[in-house]
Design a protein around this motif. Structure first.
Motif, mmCIF file in Angstrom:
data_model
loop_
_atom_site.group_PDB
_atom_site.id
_atom_site.type_symbol
_atom_site.label_atom_id
_atom_site.label_comp_id
_atom_site.label_asym_id
_atom_site.label_seq_id
_atom_site.Cartn_x
_atom_site.Cartn_y
_atom_site.Cartn_z
ATOM 1 N N TYR A 117 33.311 -83.161 25.734
ATOM 2 C CA TYR A 117 33.888 -83.912 24.613
ATOM 3 C C TYR A 117 34.237 -82.964 23.471
ATOM 4 O O TYR A 117 33.390 -82.197 23.004
ATOM 5 N N ASP A 118 35.488 -83.008 23.052
ATOM 6 C CA ASP A 118 35.965 -82.183 21.941
ATOM 7 C C ASP A 118 36.521 -83.118 20.873
ATOM 8 O O ASP A 118 37.616 -83.665 21.025
ATOM 9 N N GLU A 119 35.758 -83.311 19.807
ATOM 10 C CA GLU A 119 36.144 -84.267 18.764
ATOM 11 C C GLU A 119 37.490 -83.916 18.143
ATOM 12 O O GLU A 119 38.244 -84.792 17.733
ATOM 13 N N ARG A 120 37.820 -82.629 18.077
ATOM 14 C CA ARG A 120 39.081 -82.206 17.465
ATOM 15 C C ARG A 120 40.284 -82.657 18.287
ATOM 16 O O ARG A 120 41.358 -82.894 17.735
ATOM 17 N N LYS A 121 40.111 -82.755 19.589
ATOM 18 C CA LYS A 121 41.223 -83.143 20.462
ATOM 19 C C LYS A 121 41.235 -84.640 20.769
ATOM 20 O O LYS A 121 42.162 -85.129 21.412
ATOM 21 N N GLU A 122 40.192 -85.326 20.336
ATOM 22 C CA GLU A 122 40.035 -86.719 20.750
ATOM 23 C C GLU A 122 41.110 -87.635 20.194
ATOM 24 O O GLU A 122 41.459 -88.646 20.810
ATOM 25 N N GLY A 123 41.662 -87.284 19.013
ATOM 26 C CA GLY A 123 42.700 -88.125 18.425
ATOM 27 C C GLY A 123 43.904 -88.277 19.329
ATOM 28 O O GLY A 123 44.430 -89.386 19.520
ATOM 29 N N THR A 126 42.960 -90.442 22.426
ATOM 30 C CA THR A 126 42.833 -91.853 22.082
ATOM 31 C C THR A 126 44.195 -92.482 21.834
ATOM 32 O O THR A 126 44.445 -93.631 22.216
ATOM 33 N N GLN A 150 37.321 -95.309 19.251
ATOM 34 C CA GLN A 150 36.908 -93.920 19.326
ATOM 35 C C GLN A 150 35.615 -93.821 20.150
ATOM 36 O O GLN A 150 34.776 -94.717 20.100
ATOM 37 N N PRO A 151 35.449 -92.747 20.917
ATOM 38 C CA PRO A 151 34.247 -92.594 21.740
ATOM 39 C C PRO A 151 32.958 -92.617 20.919
ATOM 40 O O PRO A 151 32.904 -92.086 19.810
ATOM 41 N N LYS A 153 28.532 -92.187 21.003
ATOM 42 C CA LYS A 153 27.381 -91.663 21.707
ATOM 43 C C LYS A 153 26.560 -92.846 22.214
ATOM 44 O O LYS A 153 26.746 -93.987 21.780
#
Length: 254
Positions: A117-123, A126, A150-151, A153
């Motif tokens: 999981y890469d929060e920077r790429k998640e946008g 999504t 958004q994902p 935890k």
């Protein structure tokens, strides 16, 4: 008849504005012309029949002819919580479950989630999932677009349970309660007109740990099996959603 979703602000009193990619689809792919009719929805339940009036490559204006009833949405809202799977499996889950009738999608991370999981790429990811949900909703002639959240935890997912009437954790090692054992009494308690909210939780390729199952049950989830066969992570949600909608009368069931 082709259906398009547009933002609510593009609805006027007697006209609608279709812009961007959808406008290009009308003009280039469908070769629309003045007088042709389309169905337009704001993705939140408002649906109208409209007649094409003026067409530009990136902007199409259509006259509203009449409002249409919202008849394609299940009265029981079923959200799919899917542990992030490998590759493009999440796209398959969103596309097919949207067609079947899912209300929203909640991607989440669990202990055996393989995806990095890469929060920077998640946008970007999504946004792509939201586009897939929109296109699938159009194809299925739905009047609402399922939300793709958004994902979360695992702990964040557990905190959502209190907002549902029923939470089903699909667990391949469950030898007791099967999904039908839980859904039949739930459907009977609703009656034919009442609505309800159900959360279906599907684990990753490696399944849930026993600790995760225990935590989910402590938070209010029902651990259920999906029959004698082991389903892939991208298949389990579709199977569970179909069973729930059947038992609640959405697919010719009760």
């Amino acid at each position: 008849m082709q259906r398009y979703f547009i933002p609510p602000e593009q609805f006027g009193e007697d006209h609608v504005l279709v812009a961007g990619e959808d406008a290009r689809h009308i003009t280039k792919v469908m070769r629309g012309k003045p007088g042709d009719k389309i169905i337009v929805s704001d993705g939140q339940g408002r649906v109208v029949l409209a007649e094409l009036a003026s067409l530009e490559p990136d902007s199409v204006t259509a006259k509203v002819l009449e409002s249409m009833p919202e008849t394609s949405e299940p009265r029981v809202k079923v959200d799919i919580a899917q542990s992030l799977p490998k590759g493009d499996k999440m796209e398959t889950v969103i596309q097919k479950c949207t067609e079947i009738g899912a209300a929203s999608f909640i991607p989440f991370l669990s202990e055996r989630t393989i995806v990095q999981y890469d929060e920077r790429k998640e946008g970007k990811r999504t946004a792509r999932w939201a586009k897939i949900a929109k296109e699938a909703a159009e194809q299925a002639h739905r009047s609402r677009i399922p939300e793709v959240r958004q994902p979360l935890k695992w702990k964040g997912l557990l905190e959502l349970f209190q907002g549902y009437d029923l939470v089903c954790l699909c667990y391949e090692k469950e030898t007791g309660a099967q999904l039908r054992d839980i859904i039949e009494p739930f459907a009977s308690s609703l009656g034919r007109e009442a609505a309800g909210r159900v959360l279906v939780i599907v684990g990753p390729e490696g399944g849930f740990t026993e600790e995760e199952v225990s935590a989910a049950e402590a938070a209010g989830a029902k651990s259920v099996g999906l029959g004698r066969r082991i389903l892939r992570t991208e298949t389990a949600g579709m199977a569970a959603l179909t069973c729930i909608l059947y038992e609640t009368g959405e697919l010719g069931g009760a």
